[in-house]
Design an enzyme around this catalytic site. Structure first.
Site, PDB file in Angstrom:
ATOM      1  N   ASN A  35       0.820  -1.214   0.000  1.00 58.07           N
ATOM      2  CA  ASN A  35       0.000   0.000   0.000  1.00 58.07           C
ATOM      3  C   ASN A  35       0.852   1.261   0.000  1.00 58.07           C
ATOM      4  O   ASN A  35       0.624   2.184  -0.788  1.00 58.07           O
ATOM      5  CB  ASN A  35      -0.934   0.010   1.211  1.00 58.07           C
ATOM      6  N   LYS A  56      -8.532  17.348 -51.715  1.00 54.77           N
ATOM      7  CA  LYS A  56      -8.620  17.598 -50.282  1.00 54.77           C
ATOM      8  C   LYS A  56      -7.242  17.728 -49.625  1.00 54.77           C
ATOM      9  O   LYS A  56      -6.285  17.035 -49.979  1.00 54.77           O
ATOM     10  CB  LYS A  56      -9.388  16.461 -49.573  1.00 54.77           C
ATOM     11  N   ASN A  81      -6.475  17.969 -45.618  1.00 52.75           N
ATOM     12  CA  ASN A  81      -7.204  17.936 -44.348  1.00 52.75           C
ATOM     13  C   ASN A  81      -6.320  18.260 -43.148  1.00 52.75           C
ATOM     14  O   ASN A  81      -5.176  17.800 -43.074  1.00 52.75           O
ATOM     15  CB  ASN A  81      -7.831  16.554 -44.153  1.00 52.75           C
ATOM     16  N   SER A 117      -7.483  12.871 -49.025  1.00 49.77           N
ATOM     17  CA  SER A 117      -8.662  12.007 -49.071  1.00 49.77           C
ATOM     18  C   SER A 117      -8.393  10.835 -50.005  1.00 49.77           C
ATOM     19  O   SER A 117      -7.763  10.994 -51.052  1.00 49.77           O
ATOM     20  CB  SER A 117      -9.868  12.804 -49.579  1.00 49.77           C
ATOM     21  N   HIS A 131     -19.290  34.990 -31.044  1.00 50.33           N
ATOM     22  CA  HIS A 131     -20.411  34.219 -31.596  1.00 50.33           C
ATOM     23  C   HIS A 131     -20.084  33.661 -32.992  1.00 50.33           C
ATOM     24  O   HIS A 131     -20.991  33.410 -33.791  1.00 50.33           O
ATOM     25  CB  HIS A 131     -21.692  35.056 -31.659  1.00 50.33           C
ATOM     26  N   LYS A 163      -4.564   3.689 -12.186  1.00 51.98           N
ATOM     27  CA  LYS A 163      -3.335   3.717 -12.983  1.00 51.98           C
ATOM     28  C   LYS A 163      -3.537   3.725 -14.492  1.00 51.98           C
ATOM     29  O   LYS A 163      -2.942   4.547 -15.189  1.00 51.98           O
ATOM     30  CB  LYS A 163      -2.446   2.528 -12.612  1.00 51.98           C
ATOM     31  N   TYR A 171      -6.816   1.986   2.345  1.00 53.45           N
ATOM     32  CA  TYR A 171      -6.647   1.447   0.997  1.00 53.45           C
ATOM     33  C   TYR A 171      -7.799   0.503   0.664  1.00 53.45           C
ATOM     34  O   TYR A 171      -8.262  -0.280   1.497  1.00 53.45           O
ATOM     35  CB  TYR A 171      -5.314   0.710   0.852  1.00 53.45           C
ATOM     36  N   GLU A 173      -7.465  18.143 -35.768  1.00 56.56           N
ATOM     37  CA  GLU A 173      -8.689  17.434 -35.382  1.00 56.56           C
ATOM     38  C   GLU A 173      -8.382  16.375 -34.330  1.00 56.56           C
ATOM     39  O   GLU A 173      -9.166  16.176 -33.392  1.00 56.56           O
ATOM     40  CB  GLU A 173      -9.328  16.817 -36.621  1.00 56.56           C
TER      41      GLU A 173
END
Length: 460
Positions: free
Chosen positions: A110, A283, A285, A277, A156, A325, A317, A290
Site C-alpha cells: 500500500n 482535399k 485535411n 482524401s 459568436h 493507474k 486502501y 482534429e
C-alpha cells in the site's frame, strides 16, 4: 509468487487472477519500485534490521535489475506475477535467496505503490512541463512571424473587431502559462512521500521517514499514514490540469481548423502536417488539429473516471484504487504527446496576410470605431452606438463597407461627422486606439510578446 499466500489453502481461480492482477499495466512503475526499494534497503540497514552486507547485496541486485529493465521495460508483463512489486521480489529472490525476502520488512504494497505512483507522476509531469514550454515557444515564434498581420476577431463566430494575428497567438500563450502554473502547483502538493506508512497504521520498524523522503527527492514525508496510503489527490489534480490544458489545445485546434478552411482561408497548412482524401484528390485535411481536438475528450474522460473511483471509498486502501493507474498512465502520456505534437506542427502554419486583412476590412468590424469617433465628438456612447448602427444598416443595404459611404450620407445620420472620420475607420487607426493594457494595438502586442519571452526564459 503471491506476497500473501500463507493463510490460504486453495489456489486462486484463473478468472480471479486474470481480473485481479495488475502486472499488465503497473509494470510501468518498475523503475520507481526499484528506486523506492533501494532507499528502503538503506533505511533497514540504518535501523540495524539488515546487515550492511545484506543492504549492499540488495543495492547491487536492484541496480542489476534496473539495467535489465532499461533494455526491455516490458520484461515483467508476461511473468505471471500479480503486480510489479511481486515481480521485483521474485527477481531479487532468484539472485539473493533469503536476503531478498528481508526487503519487505516493515513495509506494505500500500505505501509502496503510493510512493511508486508519486515518483512516476513527478517524472511524467516534468515531461509534460517540457512539452508545455515547447508549445509556448512555438506560439511565440508564430506571433513573431505573423508580424503586423491583421485578422478579424470573432464573437459568436461572427466577425467582430480587427485584431493582430500575433494577439490571437498570444491569447493561447496566456492560457498555456496558466497551465504551467497549475501543473507546478499540483507537483508541489504531490511531492510528499508515503513510504513508511505501512498498510495503513504506519510502519513497525524504526526508520527515519523524513530521510527516506529526502533520498527519493520528496519535500517531506506524508504526515498521516491513513491518508498517505489512500490519497490520490495528485492523480485527480494532474488529471484536472491536463483536462483544462487540453481544453485550451482543443480551442486552439478548432480555431486553426476554421482558419484553414475554404470559408476563412486565413492560414495555410504545410504539406508535412496535412493529409488527403482516399476519394477526393483536391482535399488537404487538418487531421493533426482534429486529433488534438479529439484527445481532449479522451483526457477529460479519464478525469471523470478517477473521480468516480474515489468518491465513495472509505479509509484506507481499497482494491478499487488499482483503477487509478491505467487511465492516469494514458492521460499523462497523451497529454505530453499532444503538447509535443502541437509544438512540432505550429511552425508549419503560415498566415495568408492579404486574405486576413481583406476579411478584417469586411463585416463592418470598424462600426465600434465609428461609435468611438462619435463619442470623441461629444455624443454619449449609447447614442453613438445607435447612430453607428444606423450607418451600418445604410452601408449593408448598399452592400458597401462603412468607409465607402459618402460624407453626406453619414451627415444625414449625424451632422457632427466630418472628413476626419475616414482615417478613424482604417484598420490601423482602430487597432491603435486599443492601446490599454492587454489590447490589440501594435504597441501592446509587442509589449505582450516581450513579456512572454521573459516569462519563458525564466521557466527554463
Amino acid at each position: 509468487m503471491a506476497m500473501w499466500g500463507g493463510r490460504f489453502t486453495e489456489a486462486s481461480l484463473a478468472e480471479f487472477k486474470a481480473f485481479n492482477d495488475s502486472i499488465g499495466f503497473d509494470y510501468q512503475l518498475a523503475q520507481q519500485d526499484i528506486a523506492a526499494s533501494k532507499v528502503w534497503a538503506a533505511g533497514l540497514a540504518e535501523a540495524n534490521l539488515i546487515t550492511a552486507q545484506e543492504a549492499e547485496q540488495l543495492q547491487q541486485a536492484l541496480q542489476k535489475l534496473a539495467l535489465k529493465l532499461e533494455q526491455d521495460p516490458t520484461l515483467p508483463v508476461d511473468s505471471g506475477e500479480e503486480d510489479i512489486h511481486s515481480w521485483v521480489e521474485v527477481q531479487l529472490t532468484e539472485q539473493l535467496g533469503a536476503v531478498a525476502r528481508k526487503l519487505h520488512t516493515g513495509r506494505s504494497r500500500n505505501d509502496l505503490v503510493a510512493t511508486d505512483l508519486r515518483l512516476w507522476a513527478r517524472d511524467a509531469a516534468q515531461a509534460v512541463r517540457h512539452s508545455l514550454l515547447a508549445s509556448v515557444q512555438a506560439l511565440i515564434n508564430f506571433a513573431e512571424a505573423a508580424g503586423d498581420a491583421v485578422m478579424p476577431g470573432y464573437t459568436h463566430l461572427q466577425r467582430a473587431q480587427p485584431v493582430m494575428v500575433a494577439h490571437w497567438a498570444l491569447a493561447y500563450v496566456e492560457m498555456l502559462k496558466r497551465d504551467v502554473g497549475r501543473l507546478d502547483d499540483a507537483v508541489a502538493r504531490l511531492n510528499v512521500c508515503p513510504l513508511g506508512a505501512g498498510a495503513l497504521a504506519g510502519t513497525g520498524v524504526p526508520v527515519d521517514r523524513n530521510w527516506l523522503a529526502i533520498e527519493l527527492g520528496f519535500d517531506s514525508a506524508a504526515a498521516n499514514s491513513l491518508d498517505a496510503v489512500s490519497d490520490r489527490d495528485f492523480v485527480v489534480e494532474l488529471s484536472a490540469a491536463a483536462s483544462l490544458c487540453m481544453t485550451h489545445v482543443s480551442r486552439l485546434s478548432e480555431d486553426v481548423v476554421f482558419f484553414c478552411s475554404g470559408e476563412a482561408g486565413f492560414f495555410k497548412l504545410g504539406d508535412a502536417i496535412s493529409s488527403g482524401s482516399s476519394l477526393m484528390p483536391q482535399k488537404k485535411n487538418p487531421d493533426v488539429f482534429e486529433l488534438l481536438r479529439g484527445k481532449s475528450g479522451r483526457i477529460l474522460g479519464q478525469l471523470v473516471a478517477i473521480l468516480h473511483v474515489l468518491k465513495g471509498l472509505p479509509l484506507a486502501y481499497n482494491k478499487d484504487m488499482q483503477e487509478d493507474k491505467q487511465g492516469f498512465f494514458d492521460l499523462m502520456q497523451q497529454w505530453q504527446q499532444s503538447l509535443q505534437v502541437l509544438a512540432t506542427v505550429l511552425p508549419h502554419l503560415t498566415v495568408k496576410v492579404d486574405v486576413c486583412r481583406q476579411a478584417a476590412e469586411l463585416g463592418y468590424s470598424n462600426a465600434t470605431d465609428l461609435a468611438d469617433y462619435l463619442v470623441g465628438k461629444g455624443i454619449p456612447f449609447r447614442d453613438a452606438h445607435h447612430l453607428s448602427g444606423q450607418l451600418v444598416l445604410t452601408a449593408s443595404e448598399q452592400q458597401i463597407p462603412l468607409e465607402q459611404l459618402t460624407l453626406s450620407q453619414m451627415q444625414q445620420v449625424s451632422p457632427v461627422i466630418r472628413d476626419d472620420v475616414y482615417p478613424a475607420l482604417t484598420l490601423e487607426a482602430g487597432m491603435a486606439r486599443r492601446n490599454a493594457l492587454g489590447g490589440t494595438s501594435p504597441a501592446q502586442v509587442m509589449s505582450a510578446l516581450t513579456h512572454a519571452k521573459v516569462w519563458l526564459a525564466a521557466q527554463q
